[in-house]
Design a protein around this motif. Structure first.
Motif, PDB file in Angstrom:
ATOM      1  N   THR A   2       0.783  -1.237   0.000  1.00 15.81           N
ATOM      2  CA  THR A   2       0.000   0.000   0.000  1.00 15.81           C
ATOM      3  C   THR A   2       0.812   1.283   0.000  1.00 15.81           C
ATOM      4  O   THR A   2       0.248   2.356  -0.252  1.00 15.81           O
ATOM      5  N   GLY A   3       2.098   1.215   0.328  1.00 18.56           N
ATOM      6  CA  GLY A   3       2.882   2.441   0.439  1.00 18.56           C
ATOM      7  C   GLY A   3       2.549   3.259   1.665  1.00 18.56           C
ATOM      8  O   GLY A   3       2.934   4.425   1.774  1.00 18.56           O
ATOM      9  N   LEU A   4       1.846   2.660   2.625  1.00 15.16           N
ATOM     10  CA  LEU A   4       1.504   3.295   3.894  1.00 15.16           C
ATOM     11  C   LEU A   4       2.214   2.579   5.027  1.00 15.16           C
ATOM     12  O   LEU A   4       2.695   1.452   4.870  1.00 15.16           O
ATOM     13  N   TYR A   5       2.258   3.207   6.187  1.00 12.37           N
ATOM     14  CA  TYR A   5       2.677   2.471   7.370  1.00 12.37           C
ATOM     15  C   TYR A   5       1.559   1.502   7.745  1.00 12.37           C
ATOM     16  O   TYR A   5       0.376   1.757   7.451  1.00 12.37           O
ATOM     17  N   PRO A   6       1.904   0.365   8.344  1.00 14.12           N
ATOM     18  CA  PRO A   6       0.915  -0.722   8.468  1.00 14.12           C
ATOM     19  C   PRO A   6      -0.355  -0.352   9.213  1.00 14.12           C
ATOM     20  O   PRO A   6      -1.449  -0.776   8.824  1.00 14.12           O
ATOM     21  N   HIS A   7      -0.247   0.446  10.264  1.00 12.01           N
ATOM     22  CA  HIS A   7      -1.446   0.819  11.010  1.00 12.01           C
ATOM     23  C   HIS A   7      -2.402   1.621  10.138  1.00 12.01           C
ATOM     24  O   HIS A   7      -3.630   1.502  10.272  1.00 12.01           O
ATOM     25  N   GLN A   8      -1.860   2.443   9.234  1.00  9.32           N
ATOM     26  CA  GLN A   8      -2.710   3.232   8.341  1.00  9.32           C
ATOM     27  C   GLN A   8      -3.559   2.342   7.439  1.00  9.32           C
ATOM     28  O   GLN A   8      -4.656   2.713   7.029  1.00  9.32           O
ATOM     29  N   ALA A   9      -3.024   1.164   7.122  1.00 11.54           N
ATOM     30  CA  ALA A   9      -3.735   0.216   6.262  1.00 11.54           C
ATOM     31  C   ALA A   9      -4.608  -0.751   7.054  1.00 11.54           C
ATOM     32  O   ALA A   9      -5.241  -1.630   6.468  1.00 11.54           O
ATOM     33  N   GLY A  10      -4.632  -0.597   8.400  1.00  9.68           N
ATOM     34  CA  GLY A  10      -5.436  -1.470   9.254  1.00  9.68           C
ATOM     35  C   GLY A  10      -4.714  -2.699   9.740  1.00  9.68           C
ATOM     36  O   GLY A  10      -5.312  -3.579  10.346  1.00  9.68           O
ATOM     37  N   MET A  11      -3.405  -2.757   9.520  1.00  8.76           N
ATOM     38  CA  MET A  11      -2.650  -3.971   9.795  1.00  8.76           C
ATOM     39  C   MET A  11      -1.511  -3.703  10.791  1.00  8.76           C
ATOM     40  O   MET A  11      -0.370  -4.069  10.575  1.00  8.76           O
ATOM     41  N   GLY A  12      -1.857  -3.067  11.916  1.00 11.14           N
ATOM     42  CA  GLY A  12      -0.837  -2.742  12.912  1.00 11.14           C
ATOM     43  C   GLY A  12      -0.287  -3.934  13.637  1.00 11.14           C
ATOM     44  O   GLY A  12       0.803  -3.850  14.230  1.00 11.14           O
ATOM     45  N   HIS A  13      -1.010  -5.054  13.618  1.00  4.44           N
ATOM     46  CA  HIS A  13      -0.476  -6.265  14.243  1.00  4.44           C
ATOM     47  C   HIS A  13      -0.648  -7.424  13.284  1.00  4.44           C
ATOM     48  O   HIS A  13      -0.062  -7.432  12.210  1.00  4.44           O
ATOM     49  N   MET A  14      -1.446  -8.417  13.659  1.00  5.42           N
ATOM     50  CA  MET A  14      -1.652  -9.578  12.806  1.00  5.42           C
ATOM     51  C   MET A  14      -3.101  -9.572  12.302  1.00  5.42           C
ATOM     52  O   MET A  14      -3.735  -8.531  12.257  1.00  5.42           O
ATOM     53  N   THR A  15      -3.631 -10.724  11.931  1.00  2.30           N
ATOM     54  CA  THR A  15      -4.941 -10.773  11.282  1.00  2.30           C
ATOM     55  C   THR A  15      -6.081 -11.027  12.269  1.00  2.30           C
ATOM     56  O   THR A  15      -7.023 -11.761  11.988  1.00  2.30           O
ATOM     57  N   ASP A  16      -6.020 -10.393  13.433  1.00  2.00           N
ATOM     58  CA  ASP A  16      -7.120 -10.386  14.389  1.00  2.00           C
ATOM     59  C   ASP A  16      -7.598  -8.946  14.542  1.00  2.00           C
ATOM     60  O   ASP A  16      -6.797  -8.011  14.524  1.00  2.00           O
ATOM     61  N   ASP A  17      -8.889  -8.775  14.709  1.00  2.00           N
ATOM     62  CA  ASP A  17      -9.454  -7.447  14.921  1.00  2.00           C
ATOM     63  C   ASP A  17      -9.307  -7.088  16.396  1.00  2.00           C
ATOM     64  O   ASP A  17      -9.904  -7.713  17.264  1.00  2.00           O
ATOM     65  N   ARG A  18      -8.501  -6.049  16.667  1.00  3.48           N
ATOM     66  CA  ARG A  18      -8.244  -5.642  18.040  1.00  3.48           C
ATOM     67  C   ARG A  18      -9.131  -4.488  18.498  1.00  3.48           C
ATOM     68  O   ARG A  18      -8.875  -3.865  19.520  1.00  3.48           O
ATOM     69  N   GLY A  19     -10.160  -4.170  17.705  1.00  3.15           N
ATOM     70  CA  GLY A  19     -11.104  -3.162  18.142  1.00  3.15           C
ATOM     71  C   GLY A  19     -10.669  -1.738  17.918  1.00  3.15           C
ATOM     72  O   GLY A  19     -11.162  -0.819  18.578  1.00  3.15           O
ATOM     73  N   HIS A  20      -9.762  -1.503  17.000  1.00  2.00           N
ATOM     74  CA  HIS A  20      -9.270  -0.156  16.711  1.00  2.00           C
ATOM     75  C   HIS A  20      -8.875  -0.122  15.246  1.00  2.00           C
ATOM     76  O   HIS A  20      -8.377  -1.098  14.691  1.00  2.00           O
ATOM     77  N   ASP A  21      -9.075   1.031  14.587  1.00  2.00           N
ATOM     78  CA  ASP A  21      -8.863   1.107  13.142  1.00  2.00           C
ATOM     79  C   ASP A  21      -7.458   0.709  12.707  1.00  2.00           C
ATOM     80  O   ASP A  21      -7.281   0.167  11.615  1.00  2.00           O
ATOM     81  N   GLY A  22      -6.464   0.967  13.518  1.00  3.55           N
ATOM     82  CA  GLY A  22      -5.098   0.603  13.148  1.00  3.55           C
ATOM     83  C   GLY A  22      -4.785  -0.862  13.318  1.00  3.55           C
ATOM     84  O   GLY A  22      -3.715  -1.324  12.890  1.00  3.55           O
ATOM     85  N   TYR A  23      -5.709  -1.605  13.928  1.00  6.10           N
ATOM     86  CA  TYR A  23      -5.448  -3.003  14.282  1.00  6.10           C
ATOM     87  C   TYR A  23      -6.636  -3.889  13.900  1.00  6.10           C
ATOM     88  O   TYR A  23      -7.032  -4.769  14.660  1.00  6.10           O
ATOM     89  N   ARG A  24      -7.193  -3.681  12.716  1.00  2.00           N
ATOM     90  CA  ARG A  24      -8.365  -4.442  12.286  1.00  2.00           C
ATOM     91  C   ARG A  24      -8.011  -5.823  11.745  1.00  2.00           C
ATOM     92  O   ARG A  24      -8.883  -6.667  11.595  1.00  2.00           O
TER      93      ARG A  24
END
Length: 725
Positions: free
Chosen positions: A78-100
């Motif tokens: 995506t050319g974004l930092y991972p949290h911006q793309a919703g992927m701040g961690h792994m493939t679990d939804d952590r209840g926040h837009d940066g960690y979907r």
């Protein structure tokens, strides 16, 4: 031989053509490899294809990833930092837009940007940027490759699994078994690395035959050399005895080669001691084998890349193909399959064979297709389909020579990657084989693709505002200039955080104070200058905090899922037959928790008292063979404790600490203890009392209902997740 042929031809075509035709673009990403593993960066592993690309291209010595598989893939695409793309961690939804745990619709992939510019788009390999591993409806595929801009896809939507029987294997939009796929029937045993390479070659040939009037973009995402250590025996044999000298000797030899190659400087790096590992234990031969298999996995990947590059050469497309190779994170110190002593292979299959048509869905399969149990533990010689181990911390330190830390962490060992860029038609004469020392990051790949393809990065798609790309084009490096970087480079993963601004790097582990390093003189990060340069620490920390506030990173700790209601609940009173969905179950990752269970048994009692999770992560309390057992599973690896039962009413107390220690106590007896390691992920399955209908946590067949009497089960969690080491 094929690898040698294309390298000989390539040497004749290194003068840039600067053709008006748009270049093809190939990005190759490998998995869980360290900065020093490939030959042209100092490794002893045979990688002639990559070495040939480097000899006739550019090598970046200070290029960075995000320290982990999912965030890296999201950032690259995506050319974004991972949290911006919703992927701040792994493939679990952590209840926040940066960690979907899912790519959001405020980002676009390289494929989605290049398609309108006239490109065909192909992908083969590991996707790992969606939480939907299987699809009940077409809508569930909204973040699969074909729904994110790719014309063709062959690979896995999950992040790991057996190389001999990959999980959630998918062709285009249809999931297939590797053993019942009419479109790919290899002449030797199915091996995922080979399948990825073969499909990349097919896509190039098909494109030439059917779409030669268009350029193409291809993303080749290998799972090599992620655990498990699986490889063909003929490749493993090449490395027999190569690692006998041990961890430290190999690390030091790599360092000397790195100095000669110029990829690191002696005045800015040092070789620190390797963790003890198994060198002076009865298990050294086993761990030596683990590294032999790791090397074989990398070797096999390079063989496949040789076929890909040869195909580009044969079809007349190599000169005007921008070819990039890099890695998703540093060497992996995870302890997968390394606890305890493993069992020998059974003389004959003891389990029913799995039908060829059945889709493999287990991260860690319990058995091979032909009925042999999959084995883990010390002494289990890696390589074959009935084994499942990682290569461990000591070898990861060798991979990451000469840097600190590993995958997960944002010190240099976790985030430093080779980057080889090869584009004869777009590189100034005389730069072939040179090094560039300018810092770069994954976010730069989108900007580079947009630049060389003449594509337009959108501001809006289907009425949805698209976040601006964060990187800068690397094209100036191919013209002998430094890329223009307008802002520092940032990181956050699992609370580990960093910022790189010019020569200065501010970095910290989770819940630890900032450390400051002058990377120009101390890239091995041995001399913390934070106390001497307090003003620089304040300045960089303020920049990092501004980035975090504007990029969906905050609050730090969201990767643990603390915004979920379940995570705020500390005590659970449960009864027989009760079920909790994943979102309602105890939020156990990174936390200490206890289980108190009251139940009654007789001499014939068996079954599950409580189970939470499945074959990758979770825990269970169950009765079998006259014993109460407490099992905890982490990354597919499990540790169990046992207590003998006598008929009657029982009171059991089990505990698992944030540091990974298990305890089991029955009635007034003595407690038993063992160690596993911190649970870093929330189990994928929910919780059940009295049975285990989902993926089984323990070594039993589900649903394994409890045939005694359960009076109560109480689970209690500690207030706040503990700091990870």
């Amino acid at each position: 031989m094929q690898r040698l042929l294309w390298m000989g031809c390539l040497c004749l075509s290194v003068t840039p053509l600067f053709a008006a035709a748009k270049p093809n673009i190939v990005i190759v990403l490998s998995d869980d490899m360290g900065f020093s593993d490939i030959g042209c960066y100092g490794g002893e592993i045979a990688t002639p294809t990559l070495d040939g690309l480097a000899k006739n291209g550019l090598r970046f010595t200070q290029f960075y990833n995000t320290a982990r598989c999912c965030p890296t893939r999201a950032s690259l695409l995506t050319g974004l930092y991972p949290h911006q793309a919703g992927m701040g961690h792994m493939t679990d939804d952590r209840g926040h837009d940066g960690y979907r745990g899912d790519l959001n619709r405020q980002c676009v992939t390289i494929a989605e940007v290049l398609r309108p510019a006239g490109y065909r788009t192909y992908m083969t390999g590991k996707w790992h940027v969606t939480k939907n591993l299987s699809a009940k409806t077409e809508a569930d595929k909204h973040n699969w490759p074909l729904q994110r801009g790719f014309d063709r896809f062959y690979g896995t939507v999950i992040g790991g699994g057996s190389f001999w029987d990959p999980s959630f294997l998918t062709r285009d939009n249809t999931q297939v078994s590797a053993f019942a796929d009419p479109e790919y029937r290899p002449t030797e045993s199915y091996y995922y690395t080979d399948a990825i390479s073969e499909h990349a070659v097919r896509y190039v040939r098909d494109h030439k035959a059917k779409h030669s009037d268009q350029p193409f973009f291809m993303y080749v995402a290998y799972t090599a050399a992620h655990w498990p250590m699986h490889a063909h025996e003929k490749d493993i044999a090449k490395y027999k005895g190569r690692y006998t000298a041990g961890y430290q000797s190999i690390r030091e030899a790599r360092y000397e080669r790195m100095l000669k190659l110029g990829v690191v400087r002696q005045d800015a790096t040092t070789v620190t001691p390797v963790p003890k590992g198994e060198r002076d234990t009865p298990h050294w031969e086993w761990d030596e084998r683990n590294m032999e298999v790791f090397a074989a996995m990398v070797d096999r990947m390079d063989q496949g890349l040789g076929r890909l590059v040869a195909t580009l050469q044969e079809t007349g497309q190599l000169d005007n193909t921008l070819f990039c190779y890099l890695q998703d994170n540093g060497g992996c110190a995870e302890n997968m399959g390394r606890n305890g002593v493993g069992k020998p292979r059974d003389e004959q299959a003891t389990l029913a064979a799995i039908p060829a048509t059945e889709l493999q869905t287990a991260l860690v399969p319990k058995q091979t297709r032909d009925g042999y149990p999959v084995r883990q533990g010390k002494g289990v010689m890696a390589g074959g389909p009935d084994t499942y181990t990682g290569y461990g911390e000591a070898w990861a330190a060798v991979s990451n020579t000469p840097f600190r830390e590993y995958k997960h962490w944002v010190h240099e060992g976790g985030i430093s990657t080779p980057l080889i860029v090869h584009w004869p038609a777009g590189t100034v004469k005389g730069l072939q084989g040179t090094l560039t020392h300018d810092p770069g990051h994954l976010v730069d790949l989108m900007a580079t693709c947009v630049d060389v393809a003449g594509a337009k990065y959108p501001q809006e798609v289907a009425g949805q505002t698209i976040k601006p790309m964060r990187g800068t084009s690397l094209r100036p490096a191919l013209e002998g200039q430094s890329p223009v970087r307008k802002e520092p480079i940032f990181w956050e993963h699992e609370g580990n955080r960093a910022i790189r601004d010019g020569r200065w790097k501010l970095v910290a582990k989770e819940n630890q104070p900032w450390e400051l390093y002058d990377i120009d003189t101390d890239r091995s990060e041995q001399h913390d200058l934070a106390a001497l340069h307090a003003d620089k620490v304040r300045d960089l920390a303020a920049k990092w905090e501004a980035y975090a506030a504007g990029s969906d990173v905050l609050p730090v700790g969201m990767w643990r899922g603390l915004a979920n209601a379940a995570s705020l609940k500390r005590s659970f009173e449960l009864t027989a037959g009760q079920k909790l969905a994943k979102k309602d179950a105890p939020q156990i990752q990174g936390r200490t928790f206890t289980i108190a269970a009251d139940f009654t048994v007789d001499k014939n009692t068996r079954g599950v008292i409580v189970a939470h999770g499945g074959t990758a992560h979770g825990y269970a309390l169950y009765v079998a063979d006259g014993k109460l057992s407490f099992v905890v599973r982490r990354g597919g690896e499990s540790v169990s404790l046992h207590q003998n039962l006598t008929p009657g009413k029982q009171q059991a107390h089990a505990a698992f600490t944030a540091r990974g220690q298990l305890t089991l106590k029955l009635n007034d007896g003595m407690a038993t203890q063992s160690d596993l390691g911190t649970l870093l992920q929330m189990p994928a399955d929910g919780l059940q009392v009295g049975r285990d209908d989902a993926g089984c946590v323990g070594p039993y067949d589900g649903p394994n209902p409890f045939n005694g009497t359960i009076h109560s089960v109480r689970i209690h969690l500690a207030d706040v997740p503990a700091t990870r080491k």
